[in-house]
Write an enzyme that holds these catalytic residues in place. Sequence first.
Site, short mmCIF file in Angstrom:
data_model
loop_
_atom_site.label_atom_id
_atom_site.label_comp_id
_atom_site.label_asym_id
_atom_site.label_seq_id
_atom_site.Cartn_x
_atom_site.Cartn_y
_atom_site.Cartn_z
N TYR A 168 -22.75 -8.25 2.55
CA TYR A 168 -22.07 -7.91 3.62
C TYR A 168 -22.55 -8.13 4.69
O TYR A 168 -22.16 -8.96 5.87
CB TYR A 168 -21.59 -6.20 3.50
CG TYR A 168 -20.95 -5.73 4.81
CD1 TYR A 168 -19.52 -6.15 4.79
CD2 TYR A 168 -21.51 -5.28 5.88
CE1 TYR A 168 -18.66 -5.55 6.24
CE2 TYR A 168 -20.98 -4.75 6.96
CZ TYR A 168 -19.49 -4.85 6.90
OH TYR A 168 -18.84 -4.33 7.96
N LYS A 172 -21.51 -11.24 7.50
CA LYS A 172 -21.50 -10.81 8.86
C LYS A 172 -22.16 -11.31 9.94
O LYS A 172 -21.72 -11.87 11.27
CB LYS A 172 -21.54 -9.33 9.12
CG LYS A 172 -20.21 -8.39 8.52
CD LYS A 172 -19.04 -8.87 8.90
CE LYS A 172 -17.91 -7.70 8.60
NZ LYS A 172 -16.65 -8.19 9.12
N ALA A 200 -16.49 2.80 13.48
CA ALA A 200 -15.48 3.85 13.53
C ALA A 200 -15.17 4.41 11.82
O ALA A 200 -15.45 3.75 10.86
CB ALA A 200 -14.01 3.30 14.03
#
Length: 307
Positions: A168, A172, A200
Amino acid sequence: MHDLRFDGRVAIVTGAGGNPGLGRSYATLLASRGARVLVNDLGVGPDGRGAIGTGVNTVVQEIIDAGGEAIGNSDTVATAAGARAIVDSALDTWGRVDIVINNAGVAPFALFDEFSEDEIESVVGVHLFGHIWMCRAAWQPMKKNGYGRLVNVSSGVAVSGLSFQSIYAAAKLGVVGLTRTLSTEGHKYGICANTIMPAADTLAWQTMLEPAFSARARANGLTPEAVAPVGAWLAHESCTFSGRIFQAQGGSINELYFSTTSGMDRGADPLTPEAVASKTAEIVDRTDSTPVPDPDPEVPDHMRPKQ
């Protein structure tokens, strides 16, 4: 200050079917400000398996019930054909594409040597190739209209690192390199490309992390709704930044940028491994670091490819 509106604009938000979810929050906020929104989600869970908590149709109906305009789409971003189908759906419905928020993602947890090959391909396919294919599919329509806003979603994990998320993080950080270069190529076409690194409490956190972590995040205001205004600002015509990286969480926002140390001076003698080793403290001394310049749309003549 007048309200930032998106009347007449067409936005695509990928990975927007989860609740709570960043994509849903971007989509509903843009729609509430007048944008016509294509809500995209493949319909799998945050780890790439199972079903999501809400779904495309629910988010579309939510927008319509609030007086907005939206359509749904469930094509994958991980293939060129899927990305073209997403963009074509917006073009067939509204005739243009002005905004793409590349939010779709999956993030299974595993140690580096324990990821399956299929999981690696899935994560890279959705996060890195998903951004590439979506930007490619929207690029020509944006060039034709002389306007576009690309908001590419990365993660602070890309620069800080996080155990169990090596693939990941790699994908990214690739998003950052892609976005900075697109900002240079898009400049003359009115296309701005920026990166957002949000944090979040989403469906991913609630289903894949310990409940106490999610509860703590909510208590500290780390909600998708507190991030969405940053994504909306980057998607607005008044935002002319391009090639930048913005971190957003809990209502706060800051810019992340790269810098270099002063390093060691080149001496008169040929460089040797021993010379490098002897200058380690000087090389890594961050006291007088210099920011890496922002991407420059003007390509030097000597860097242009041969005709």
